[in-house]
Design a protein around this motif. Structure first.
Motif, PDB file in Angstrom:
ATOM      1  N   THR A  88      -0.235  20.976   6.983  1.00  0.00           N
ATOM      2  CA  THR A  88       0.779  22.010   7.489  1.00  0.00           C
ATOM      3  C   THR A  88       1.738  21.359   8.589  1.00  0.00           C
ATOM      4  O   THR A  88       2.781  21.535   8.623  1.00  0.00           O
ATOM      5  CB  THR A  88       0.057  23.057   8.169  1.00  0.00           C
ATOM      6  N   CYS A  89       0.901  20.159   9.150  1.00  0.00           N
ATOM      7  CA  CYS A  89       1.790  19.586  10.335  1.00  0.00           C
ATOM      8  C   CYS A  89       2.416  18.522  10.038  1.00  0.00           C
ATOM      9  O   CYS A  89       3.422  18.106  10.666  1.00  0.00           O
ATOM     10  CB  CYS A  89       0.669  19.266  11.578  1.00  0.00           C
ATOM     11  N   THR A  90       2.154  17.713   8.868  1.00  0.00           N
ATOM     12  CA  THR A  90       2.717  16.552   8.639  1.00  0.00           C
ATOM     13  C   THR A  90       4.116  16.780   7.884  1.00  0.00           C
ATOM     14  O   THR A  90       4.439  18.018   7.278  1.00  0.00           O
ATOM     15  CB  THR A  90       1.853  15.598   7.763  1.00  0.00           C
ATOM     16  N   ASP A  91       4.958  15.586   7.482  1.00  0.00           N
ATOM     17  CA  ASP A  91       6.274  15.904   7.153  1.00  0.00           C
ATOM     18  C   ASP A  91       6.527  15.254   5.734  1.00  0.00           C
ATOM     19  O   ASP A  91       7.485  14.566   5.526  1.00  0.00           O
ATOM     20  CB  ASP A  91       7.227  15.392   8.206  1.00  0.00           C
ATOM     21  N   CYS A  92       5.483  15.068   4.961  1.00  0.00           N
ATOM     22  CA  CYS A  92       5.711  14.172   3.913  1.00  0.00           C
ATOM     23  C   CYS A  92       5.133  14.935   2.564  1.00  0.00           C
ATOM     24  O   CYS A  92       4.525  14.385   1.636  1.00  0.00           O
ATOM     25  CB  CYS A  92       4.838  12.833   3.798  1.00  0.00           C
ATOM     26  N   TRP A  93       6.082  16.155   2.365  1.00  0.00           N
ATOM     27  CA  TRP A  93       5.497  16.966   1.046  1.00  0.00           C
ATOM     28  C   TRP A  93       6.335  16.584  -0.036  1.00  0.00           C
ATOM     29  O   TRP A  93       5.803  16.669  -1.148  1.00  0.00           O
ATOM     30  CB  TRP A  93       5.957  18.323   1.355  1.00  0.00           C
ATOM     31  N   MET A  94       7.523  15.920   0.284  1.00  0.00           N
ATOM     32  CA  MET A  94       8.282  15.223  -1.008  1.00  0.00           C
ATOM     33  C   MET A  94       8.780  13.837  -0.333  1.00  0.00           C
ATOM     34  O   MET A  94       9.080  13.775   0.729  1.00  0.00           O
ATOM     35  CB  MET A  94       9.596  16.107  -1.098  1.00  0.00           C
ATOM     36  N   VAL A  95       8.611  12.859  -1.539  1.00  0.00           N
ATOM     37  CA  VAL A  95       8.815  11.493  -0.908  1.00  0.00           C
ATOM     38  C   VAL A  95       9.937  10.982  -1.971  1.00  0.00           C
ATOM     39  O   VAL A  95       9.940  11.582  -3.224  1.00  0.00           O
ATOM     40  CB  VAL A  95       7.881  10.565  -1.048  1.00  0.00           C
ATOM     41  N   ASN A  96      10.881  10.334  -1.616  1.00  0.00           N
ATOM     42  CA  ASN A  96      11.657   9.382  -2.652  1.00  0.00           C
ATOM     43  C   ASN A  96      10.772   8.733  -3.497  1.00  0.00           C
ATOM     44  O   ASN A  96      10.218   7.770  -3.096  1.00  0.00           O
ATOM     45  CB  ASN A  96      12.829   9.021  -1.985  1.00  0.00           C
ATOM     46  N   ALA A  97      11.323   8.905  -4.767  1.00  0.00           N
ATOM     47  CA  ALA A  97      10.463   8.053  -5.704  1.00  0.00           C
ATOM     48  C   ALA A  97      11.400   7.109  -6.603  1.00  0.00           C
ATOM     49  O   ALA A  97      11.234   6.868  -7.795  1.00  0.00           O
ATOM     50  CB  ALA A  97       9.823   8.934  -6.782  1.00  0.00           C
ATOM     51  N   ASP A  98      12.315   6.392  -5.933  1.00  0.00           N
ATOM     52  CA  ASP A  98      13.427   5.920  -6.495  1.00  0.00           C
ATOM     53  C   ASP A  98      12.796   4.382  -6.729  1.00  0.00           C
ATOM     54  O   ASP A  98      11.717   4.144  -6.320  1.00  0.00           O
ATOM     55  CB  ASP A  98      14.891   5.608  -5.512  1.00  0.00           C
TER      56      ASP A  98
END
Length: 188
Positions: free
Chosen positions: A24-34
């Motif tokens: 809930t607290c962290t900020d890496c729910w989506m990462v760029n996968a390029d």
């Protein structure tokens, strides 16, 4: 046997609740996968978006405007479900702690302690379902967004994939569910 089962369920519930809180607290729910030619690593979370420069390691984050601002539905729903799951898991953990046989609270009435463990399992089960729905909701929305862009041959320069916070939310929810099963089904 009962004490060992309670302690196993407590350890699993504690670890899973920590996973849910971290997700809930962290900020890496989506990462760029390029591809690997990217010079920055982008993460999107429920509360902010961060960019890390791969060359010098400098990280900058942009907070979302406000909790009450207009946000995509996936962020609002996931925030709501995960915060509720965190609160329920914390309540279940406190109830389970008081219901453990090794705790001296209500030592003279083991039937009440057993009921406390059972209700902690029920609360943990509800919280795990909410956390799992929130995490899967977010993951499915990321997948659908990516699929729609690919099917329409649209490339915006950034291709996002599931981040470790999303996986952590799913793992915490599944762990809470397993602890719930131990407390509600196996303890009796």
């Amino acid at each position: 046997m009962s004490t060992a089962l309670q302690m196993t369920a407590f350890g699993l519930a504690l670890l899973s609740t920590l996973f849910l809180l971290l997700a809930t607290c962290t900020d890496c729910w989506m990462v760029n996968a390029d591809d690997s030619l990217e010079v920055s690593h982008k993460c999107r979370g429920l509360w902010r978006e961060c960019v890390t420069n791969m060359q010098d390691g400098v990280r900058t984050c942009d907070q979302y405007d406000s909790i009450l601002a207009d946000h995509p539905v996936k962020i609002v729903v996931t925030r709501t479900l995960l915060i509720t799951a965190d609160l329920l898991a914390g309540l279940a953990l406190a109830t389970l702690l008081l219901g453990l046989d090794c705790i001296k609270f209500l030592k003279e009435d083991p039937h009440v302690k057993l009921k406390m463990c059972y209700w902690a399992g029920v609360i943990l089960g509800v919280g795990s379902m909410l956390g799992l729905v929130g995490s899967v909701w977010y993951a499915v929305d990321v997948y659908v967004e990516r699929t729609m862009l690919v099917s329409h041959n649209i490339f915006l320069g950034v291709h996002y994939d599931f981040g470790w916070s999303c996986w952590l939310g799913m793992a915490g929810s599944m762990g809470c569910f397993m602890a719930s099963v131990l407390l509600t089904c196996c303890l009796y």
